[in-house]
Design a protein around this motif. Sequence first.
Motif, PDB file in Angstrom:
ATOM      1  N   ASN A 121     -73.455 -37.103  54.315  1.00 24.12           N
ATOM      2  CA  ASN A 121     -72.732 -36.578  53.153  1.00 24.12           C
ATOM      3  C   ASN A 121     -71.705 -35.504  53.508  1.00 24.12           C
ATOM      4  N   PHE A 122     -71.453 -35.348  54.800  1.00 22.07           N
ATOM      5  CA  PHE A 122     -70.461 -34.350  55.218  1.00 22.07           C
ATOM      6  C   PHE A 122     -69.068 -34.967  55.248  1.00 22.07           C
ATOM      7  N   ASP A 123     -68.046 -34.115  55.292  1.00 24.54           N
ATOM      8  CA  ASP A 123     -66.668 -34.595  55.412  1.00 24.54           C
ATOM      9  C   ASP A 123     -66.361 -35.043  56.833  1.00 24.54           C
ATOM     10  N   CYS A 124     -67.057 -34.479  57.810  1.00 19.14           N
ATOM     11  CA  CYS A 124     -66.843 -34.878  59.195  1.00 19.14           C
ATOM     12  C   CYS A 124     -68.017 -34.439  60.052  1.00 19.14           C
ATOM     13  N   LEU A 125     -68.143 -35.093  61.185  1.00 21.59           N
ATOM     14  CA  LEU A 125     -69.132 -34.724  62.196  1.00 21.59           C
ATOM     15  C   LEU A 125     -68.385 -34.565  63.507  1.00 21.59           C
ATOM     16  N   ILE A 126     -68.390 -33.345  64.045  1.00 26.35           N
ATOM     17  CA  ILE A 126     -67.553 -33.009  65.193  1.00 26.35           C
ATOM     18  C   ILE A 126     -68.412 -32.460  66.332  1.00 26.35           C
ATOM     19  N   PRO A 127     -68.261 -32.996  67.542  1.00 24.33           N
ATOM     20  CA  PRO A 127     -68.969 -32.440  68.703  1.00 24.33           C
ATOM     21  C   PRO A 127     -68.479 -31.026  69.024  1.00 24.33           C
ATOM     22  N   LYS A 128     -69.406 -30.192  69.429  1.00 27.32           N
ATOM     23  CA  LYS A 128     -69.081 -28.795  69.701  1.00 27.32           C
ATOM     24  C   LYS A 128     -69.730 -28.350  71.005  1.00 27.32           C
ATOM     25  N   TRP A 129     -68.909 -27.708  71.855  1.00 25.69           N
ATOM     26  CA  TRP A 129     -69.412 -27.152  73.106  1.00 25.69           C
ATOM     27  C   TRP A 129     -70.091 -25.807  72.844  1.00 25.69           C
ATOM     28  N   SER A 130     -70.925 -25.371  73.773  1.00 30.51           N
ATOM     29  CA  SER A 130     -71.643 -24.108  73.600  1.00 30.51           C
ATOM     30  C   SER A 130     -70.703 -22.909  73.603  1.00 30.51           C
ATOM     31  N   ASN A 131     -69.491 -23.091  74.176  1.00 27.46           N
ATOM     32  CA  ASN A 131     -68.524 -21.978  74.178  1.00 27.46           C
ATOM     33  C   ASN A 131     -67.725 -21.895  72.880  1.00 27.46           C
ATOM     34  N   GLY A 132     -68.051 -22.772  71.919  1.00 35.63           N
ATOM     35  CA  GLY A 132     -67.398 -22.726  70.618  1.00 35.63           C
ATOM     36  C   GLY A 132     -66.238 -23.685  70.453  1.00 35.63           C
ATOM     37  N   GLN A 133     -65.836 -24.360  71.529  1.00 35.32           N
ATOM     38  CA  GLN A 133     -64.738 -25.320  71.422  1.00 35.32           C
ATOM     39  C   GLN A 133     -65.223 -26.619  70.793  1.00 35.32           C
ATOM     40  N   PHE A 134     -64.290 -27.309  70.108  1.00 34.60           N
ATOM     41  CA  PHE A 134     -64.608 -28.551  69.416  1.00 34.60           C
ATOM     42  C   PHE A 134     -63.902 -29.726  70.091  1.00 34.60           C
ATOM     43  N   ASP A 135     -64.382 -30.925  69.801  1.00 33.17           N
ATOM     44  CA  ASP A 135     -63.713 -32.140  70.268  1.00 33.17           C
ATOM     45  C   ASP A 135     -63.339 -32.971  69.045  1.00 33.17           C
TER      46      ASP A 135
END
Length: 206
Positions: A121-135
């Motif tokens: 039910n989310f607008d998106c699902l985004i991978p996230k690195w432990s340093n806070g960066q997204f893909d």
Amino acid sequence: MSHDIQDVTCIVLANEFTYFPLPDRFYSSNVDSSVLEYMLDSIWTVFDKILVVSSVEPPLEIIERTNSVGARIIMVKPSTFAEALKSSIENVVTPITFVISGDRPLIKPNVLFFIGYGVKNFDCLIPKWSNGQFDVFLAAYRTDRLKDFLYSKNGSSKFEHIPNLLENLSFVSIEGDLKLLDPELHSFIRIRAEKDIGKIVKIIKG
């Protein structure tokens, strides 16, 4: 392929490395295969609907070899990934759009499945690195919300900041959840320069 969960279209955003030759095709080692074909080997097992968005017309032999997996090629003007996505998003009719940059030859099917069918039910699902960066170019988006964002004022130029601009979103830990599916995290290795190709070939050849 039928799923009890929402239907997904996969958009592969091609760049100058997408058609680059790599050795040892999975089903035939007699000829080199492109980065795109390596990716499609995984993608077609997960998603029925595949769009390859490209500003460069693929070589005819690649088109012929990829026809069997039903990938549809959409030509756009030379642009950034986000602009190419905006130019092609109207071709998507499924509720979910999976976006992937066309420079990841080692993408794993289980990573594609986990992200592509995990939006819920989310607008998106985004991978996230432990340093806070997204893909954001290996992520799943609710199609109507993605269209609204891209067509908003300066939407395509803000796309890489979408995790900070949407409220109803979900993250998946790359070093946590996704590493369980892809222990070497090969799915996140991108060809950003020619020097990266040697690393990919070394992994392929084992």
